[in-house]
Write a protein that holds these residues in place. Structure first.
Motif, mmCIF file in Angstrom:
data_model
loop_
_atom_site.group_PDB
_atom_site.id
_atom_site.type_symbol
_atom_site.label_atom_id
_atom_site.label_comp_id
_atom_site.label_asym_id
_atom_site.label_seq_id
_atom_site.Cartn_x
_atom_site.Cartn_y
_atom_site.Cartn_z
ATOM 1 N N ASP A 228 65.035 -78.925 90.207
ATOM 2 C CA ASP A 228 66.360 -78.850 89.741
ATOM 3 C C ASP A 228 66.642 -79.972 87.909
ATOM 4 N N TYR A 229 67.451 -79.272 87.408
ATOM 5 C CA TYR A 229 67.808 -80.118 85.682
ATOM 6 C C TYR A 229 69.056 -80.488 86.486
ATOM 7 N N PHE A 230 68.851 -80.958 84.328
ATOM 8 C CA PHE A 230 69.808 -81.595 83.771
ATOM 9 C C PHE A 230 69.955 -82.012 82.179
ATOM 10 N N GLY A 231 70.959 -82.045 81.201
ATOM 11 C CA GLY A 231 71.305 -82.659 80.488
ATOM 12 C C GLY A 231 70.569 -81.060 79.361
ATOM 13 N N GLU A 232 71.159 -80.308 80.160
ATOM 14 C CA GLU A 232 70.812 -78.656 78.987
ATOM 15 C C GLU A 232 72.434 -78.652 78.146
ATOM 16 N N LEU A 233 73.143 -79.199 78.862
ATOM 17 C CA LEU A 233 74.911 -79.387 78.425
ATOM 18 C C LEU A 233 74.954 -79.003 77.243
ATOM 19 N N GLY A 249 68.202 -94.000 94.750
ATOM 20 C CA GLY A 249 66.607 -93.889 95.401
ATOM 21 C C GLY A 249 65.518 -93.833 94.104
ATOM 22 N N ARG A 250 64.597 -93.688 94.076
ATOM 23 C CA ARG A 250 63.288 -93.853 92.863
ATOM 24 C C ARG A 250 63.133 -92.517 92.073
ATOM 25 N N LEU A 251 64.040 -92.146 91.418
ATOM 26 C CA LEU A 251 63.853 -91.032 91.249
ATOM 27 C C LEU A 251 62.505 -91.126 88.753
ATOM 28 N N LYS A 252 61.470 -89.434 89.616
ATOM 29 C CA LYS A 252 61.038 -89.357 88.711
ATOM 30 C C LYS A 252 61.050 -88.037 87.616
ATOM 31 N N VAL A 253 61.814 -88.048 86.787
ATOM 32 C CA VAL A 253 62.498 -86.807 85.221
ATOM 33 C C VAL A 253 60.956 -86.790 84.860
ATOM 34 N N ALA A 254 60.579 -85.194 84.704
ATOM 35 C CA ALA A 254 59.817 -84.900 83.044
ATOM 36 C C ALA A 254 61.160 -84.498 82.086
ATOM 37 N N THR A 255 60.727 -84.997 80.788
ATOM 38 C CA THR A 255 61.818 -85.057 79.640
ATOM 39 C C THR A 255 61.162 -84.305 78.816
ATOM 40 N N LEU A 256 62.571 -82.845 78.261
ATOM 41 C CA LEU A 256 61.678 -82.227 76.818
ATOM 42 C C LEU A 256 62.564 -83.145 75.799
ATOM 43 N N GLY A 257 62.672 -83.118 74.834
ATOM 44 C CA GLY A 257 63.220 -83.734 73.210
ATOM 45 C C GLY A 257 63.750 -82.275 72.657
ATOM 46 N N LYS A 258 65.019 -82.506 71.795
ATOM 47 C CA LYS A 258 65.590 -81.176 71.880
ATOM 48 C C LYS A 258 65.059 -79.966 70.841
ATOM 49 N N LYS A 259 64.500 -80.647 70.026
ATOM 50 C CA LYS A 259 63.213 -79.612 69.436
ATOM 51 C C LYS A 259 62.997 -78.941 70.201
ATOM 52 N N ALA A 260 62.098 -79.529 71.086
ATOM 53 C CA ALA A 260 61.083 -78.679 72.125
ATOM 54 C C ALA A 260 62.285 -78.063 73.079
ATOM 55 N N PHE A 261 63.049 -78.774 73.524
ATOM 56 C CA PHE A 261 63.627 -77.593 74.112
ATOM 57 C C PHE A 261 64.631 -76.421 73.303
ATOM 58 N N VAL A 262 64.909 -76.233 72.407
ATOM 59 C CA VAL A 262 64.636 -75.261 71.515
ATOM 60 C C VAL A 262 64.020 -73.633 71.701
ATOM 61 N N ARG A 263 62.961 -74.817 71.110
ATOM 62 C CA ARG A 263 62.171 -73.660 70.844
ATOM 63 C C ARG A 263 61.130 -73.163 72.069
#
Ligand code: 1OR
Length: 289
Positions: A228-233, A249-263
């Motif tokens: 699942d994803y979140f934080g896009e809104l 529990g223990r949560l592992k996420v992969a994140t993208l910064g705003k500029k990379a997200f847009v591009r």
């Protein structure tokens, strides 16, 4: 297919460093061009210097072909100024435009990484300035990190529903830009009302979602799980974070910064927007419980 041998970065220290003399002004221009390029992140001081030493300035004219599909890989390119179009011809069909690059973009890494023929044709669409890095220096310094990250995230990204419609190469570019982060049970990942700077994909574990209404009452919304994803809104609408999100529990996420997200997520923005229309219904239902 990719042989293990062709992926292994050269182990022997038995190389001669490529040093193309350049002015302080040229060095500054290279630094600016690679500043936001993920392939150059995490280099130590010596690697960074070696890369800049080895780069060659290449001025090209509008319409000039830089790379020909099927050709041999010699250089990797970073765009300082100007624009480029990428064309791919599949099974002899006429070439189709698949991508374009502007300042800060880079291309030509695939043939060098995989010892493969050039996968696409790249043509300048304006008079432009490129910095070219030779194959040996690319493989010695930039390849290890790049292929490690692409491999690490490959199978995960293939299974993220929102990304299935992307080309494998588009998922590779996302992998270049991702950074992993771990949150322990109960830790807040996103705080309602904050400004949003990142997009998140769940690599493992679960997250709980809480919305505080105008009266200060907390409502629990459906939780999130692997893929699942979140934080896009907040990034799509330039609005404050709409909910609290906490590690369950223990949560592992992969994140993208705003500029990379847009591009990088441009091709799926419409799907993200369409999906976000459901949030209102979900929130309404939660309040009625
Ligand atoms: P190369 O060394 O093969 C051509 O030389 C370069 O074009 C390639 O490295 C990439 O850096 C760049 N598929 C393959 N290569 C692409 C693509 C691409 N876009 C840019 N390059 N796409 C898939 C098309 C079916 C486009 C994805 C958006």
């Amino acid at each position: 297919s990719v042989s293990a041998e062709s992926m292994a970065p050269s182990q022997d220290k038995d190389y001669v460093k490529v040093v193309i003399p350049k002015t302080q002004e040229q060095r500054k221009r290279i630094e600016n061009s690679i500043e936001n390029n993920f392939l150059f992140k995490n280099l130590d001081e010596e690697q960074y210097k070696d890369v800049i030493d080895a780069m060659v300035e290449k001025r090209v004219s509008n319409h000039e072909q830089i790379i020909r599909q099927g050709g041999i890989g010699d250089f990797f390119y970073v765009v300082e100024t100007g624009t480029f179009d990428v064309y791919v011809s599949k099974n002899g069909a006429p070439p189709e435009k698949v991508h374009s690059y502007g300042p800060g973009g880079s291309f030509g890494e695939l043939a060098l990484m995989y010892n493969a023929p050039r996968a696409a044709t790249v043509v300048a669409t304006s008079d432009s300035v490129l910095w070219a890095l030779d194959r040996v220096t690319f493989r010695r310094i930039l390849m290890e990190n790049t292929s490690r990250k692409r491999k690490m995230y490959e199978s995960f990204l293939e299974e993220v529903p929102i990304l299935v419609s992307l080309e494998p190469y588009e998922r590779h570019k996302i992998a270049d830009a991702l950074e992993s982060a771990v949150y322990e049970d109960g830790q807040l990942v996103i705080k309602q009302g904050d400004i949003g700077n990142n997009f998140f994909l769940i690599e493992s574990g679960e997250a709980s979602v809480m919305k505080i209404d105008e009266e200060g009452i907390e409502h629990e919304l459906p939780g999130l799980k692997k893929g699942d994803y979140f934080g896009e809104l907040a990034l799509l609408n330039n609005k404050p974070r709409a909910v609290n999100i906490k590690a369950k529990g223990r949560l592992k996420v992969a994140t993208l910064g705003k500029k990379a997200f847009v591009r990088l997520l441009g091709p799926v923005v419409d799907i993200l927007k369409r999906n976000s229309d459901n949030y209102e219904t979900i929130t309404r239902n939660a309040r009625q419980q």
